[in-house]
Design an enzyme around this catalytic site. Structure first.
Site, PDB file in Angstrom:
ATOM      1  N   ARG A   4       0.759  11.790  -9.702  1.00 53.61           N
ATOM      2  CA  ARG A   4       1.247  10.186  -9.374  1.00 53.61           C
ATOM      3  C   ARG A   4       2.390   9.761 -10.246  1.00 53.61           C
ATOM      4  O   ARG A   4       2.966   8.920  -9.690  1.00 53.61           O
ATOM      5  CB  ARG A   4       0.028   9.471 -10.134  1.00 53.61           C
ATOM      6  CG  ARG A   4      -1.332   9.400  -9.214  1.00 53.61           C
ATOM      7  CD  ARG A   4      -2.136   8.120  -9.687  1.00 53.61           C
ATOM      8  NE  ARG A   4      -3.515   8.200  -9.314  1.00 53.61           N
ATOM      9  CZ  ARG A   4      -4.034   7.777  -8.186  1.00 53.61           C
ATOM     10  NH1 ARG A   4      -3.255   7.342  -7.100  1.00 53.61           N
ATOM     11  NH2 ARG A   4      -5.345   8.013  -8.001  1.00 53.61           N
TER      12      ARG A   4
ATOM     13  N   ASP B  38      -3.127   5.760   6.667  1.00 51.15           N
ATOM     14  CA  ASP B  38      -3.554   7.109   7.322  1.00 51.15           C
ATOM     15  C   ASP B  38      -4.442   6.648   8.614  1.00 51.15           C
ATOM     16  O   ASP B  38      -3.606   6.230   9.528  1.00 51.15           O
ATOM     17  CB  ASP B  38      -4.306   7.831   6.249  1.00 51.15           C
ATOM     18  CG  ASP B  38      -4.397   9.287   6.767  1.00 51.15           C
ATOM     19  OD1 ASP B  38      -3.937   9.719   7.697  1.00 51.15           O
ATOM     20  OD2 ASP B  38      -5.356   9.945   6.215  1.00 51.15           O
TER      21      ASP B  38
ATOM     22  N   GLU C 164       0.688  -1.266   0.225  1.00 47.17           N
ATOM     23  CA  GLU C 164      -0.105  -0.082   0.136  1.00 47.17           C
ATOM     24  C   GLU C 164       0.882   1.148   0.135  1.00 47.17           C
ATOM     25  O   GLU C 164       1.904   1.065   0.524  1.00 47.17           O
ATOM     26  CB  GLU C 164      -1.077  -0.240   1.270  1.00 47.17           C
ATOM     27  CG  GLU C 164      -1.810   1.181   1.592  1.00 47.17           C
ATOM     28  CD  GLU C 164      -2.784   1.552   0.647  1.00 47.17           C
ATOM     29  OE1 GLU C 164      -2.579   1.626  -0.598  1.00 47.17           O
ATOM     30  OE2 GLU C 164      -3.824   2.028   1.023  1.00 47.17           O
ATOM     31  N   ASP C 165       0.571   2.189  -0.569  1.00 46.63           N
ATOM     32  CA  ASP C 165       1.251   3.576  -0.587  1.00 46.63           C
ATOM     33  C   ASP C 165       1.218   4.153   0.877  1.00 46.63           C
ATOM     34  O   ASP C 165       2.177   4.430   1.330  1.00 46.63           O
ATOM     35  CB  ASP C 165       0.489   4.632  -1.580  1.00 46.63           C
ATOM     36  CG  ASP C 165      -1.066   4.683  -1.448  1.00 46.63           C
ATOM     37  OD1 ASP C 165      -1.501   4.397  -0.344  1.00 46.63           O
ATOM     38  OD2 ASP C 165      -1.546   5.277  -2.132  1.00 46.63           O
TER      39      ASP C 165
ATOM     40  N   PHE D 226      -0.145  16.483   3.431  1.00 47.15           N
ATOM     41  CA  PHE D 226      -0.581  15.879   2.493  1.00 47.15           C
ATOM     42  C   PHE D 226       0.337  15.826   1.464  1.00 47.15           C
ATOM     43  O   PHE D 226       0.865  16.897   0.850  1.00 47.15           O
ATOM     44  CB  PHE D 226      -2.001  16.674   1.829  1.00 47.15           C
ATOM     45  CG  PHE D 226      -2.767  15.699   1.068  1.00 47.15           C
ATOM     46  CD1 PHE D 226      -3.519  14.679   1.571  1.00 47.15           C
ATOM     47  CD2 PHE D 226      -2.223  15.795  -0.338  1.00 47.15           C
ATOM     48  CE1 PHE D 226      -4.204  13.721   0.699  1.00 47.15           C
ATOM     49  CE2 PHE D 226      -3.190  14.844  -1.264  1.00 47.15           C
ATOM     50  CZ  PHE D 226      -4.007  13.993  -0.839  1.00 47.15           C
TER      51      PHE D 226
HETATM   52  P1  IMP Z   1      -6.652   5.299   5.412  1.00 42.78           P
HETATM   53  O1  IMP Z   1      -8.114   4.351   4.797  1.00 42.78           O
HETATM   54  O2  IMP Z   1      -7.282   6.708   6.094  1.00 42.78           O
HETATM   55  O3  IMP Z   1      -5.751   4.610   6.118  1.00 42.78           O
HETATM   56  O4  IMP Z   1      -6.430   6.121   4.059  1.00 42.78           O
HETATM   57  C1  IMP Z   1      -5.738   5.623   3.208  1.00 42.78           C
HETATM   58  C2  IMP Z   1      -5.745   6.405   1.779  1.00 42.78           C
HETATM   59  O5  IMP Z   1      -5.974   7.559   1.872  1.00 42.78           O
HETATM   60  C3  IMP Z   1      -4.324   6.082   1.113  1.00 42.78           C
HETATM   61  O6  IMP Z   1      -4.363   4.740   0.359  1.00 42.78           O
HETATM   62  C4  IMP Z   1      -4.325   7.359   0.225  1.00 42.78           C
HETATM   63  O7  IMP Z   1      -4.944   6.934  -1.112  1.00 42.78           O
HETATM   64  C5  IMP Z   1      -5.197   8.292   0.860  1.00 42.78           C
HETATM   65  N1  IMP Z   1      -4.137   9.217   1.450  1.00 42.78           N
HETATM   66  C6  IMP Z   1      -3.975   9.336   2.673  1.00 42.78           C
HETATM   67  N2  IMP Z   1      -2.972  10.306   3.101  1.00 42.78           N
HETATM   68  C7  IMP Z   1      -2.573  10.717   1.740  1.00 42.78           C
HETATM   69  C8  IMP Z   1      -1.647  11.712   1.367  1.00 42.78           C
HETATM   70  O8  IMP Z   1      -1.021  12.528   2.311  1.00 42.78           O
HETATM   71  N3  IMP Z   1      -1.673  11.830  -0.054  1.00 42.78           N
HETATM   72  C9  IMP Z   1      -2.324  11.178  -0.975  1.00 42.78           C
HETATM   73  N4  IMP Z   1      -3.196  10.212  -0.563  1.00 42.78           N
HETATM   74  C10 IMP Z   1      -3.349  10.009   0.690  1.00 42.78           C
HETATM   75 MG    MG Z   2      -4.272   4.119  -1.189  1.00 42.97          MG
END
Ligand code: IMP
Ligand code: MG
Length: 173
Positions: free
Chosen positions: A162, A100, A96-97, A149
């Protein structure tokens, strides 16, 4: 071009990805693993990571979509593209990238577990630990990021940026 500042250079990312690959190889030693790329954001990280790894890998892709209101925590996660390889009895490595709040990975790990995976581990390039709302642990994390962000190296803002080879913080958002 929005106002942005580099936070992780391309060289820094490449170095870290190689370290992670070695660390992951060490854990799986000789096992066959299904590496699952979480689309779209993880595509460059996934591509670099799997090519640096020596573990016997099968690769697959999943795409998640979140809908609902992020702010009120009534958000839901949905699979819009499922894996195609059977995960029954398999070791699964999710790539995963960013983690959060942890909502997406909490959902995906439960889902893969319901599909009979033998083990599930998570490799995340960026770990925003301080923002966690779900108890998700990255087994392999590239960089910790307390706030901000970021875009680039797969990460987007409204589908842009991207393809940048480095990671930047967006300053006015
Ligand atoms: P989570 O479900 O809250 O953990 O969100 C994860 C997803 O939110 C990641 O897979 C990203 O796609 C997006 N995301 C969260 N923070 C960032 C950021 O700083 N930049 C770009 N995408 C983000
Ligand atoms: Mg993602």
């Amino acid at each position: 071009m929005d106002n942005m500042k580099e936070v992780f250079s391309s060289a820094e990312i490449q170095r870290r990805v190689e370290e992670l690959a070695a660390q992951i190889d060490d854990v799986y030693k000789g096992e066959t693993v299904v590496a699952v790329c979480v689309l779209k954001g993880a595509f460059p990280f996934f591509s670099d990571l799997v090519r640096a790894m020596k573990t016997d890998l099968l690769i697959d892709f999943v795409r998640l979509a979140s809908y609902g209101d992020r702010a009120s925590s009534s958000e839901h996660v949905q699979i819009t593209k499922d894996v195609e390889i059977s995960l029954e009895g398999r070791h699964v490595l999710i790539v995963e990238d960013i983690v959060d709040t942890g909502r997406s990975m909490d959902f995906l790990m439960r889902y893969f577990s319901s599909r009979g995976a033998k083990s599930i581990r998570l490799a995340a390039l960026i770990d925003k630990k301080e923002r966690r709302e779900f108890s998700v642990h990255s087994d392999f994390a590239g960089f910790d990021l307390p706030a901000g962000f970021i875009v680039g190296y797969g990460l987007d803002y409204a589908e842009r940026y991207r393809t940048l080879p480095a990671i930047y913080e967006l300053l006015d958002c």
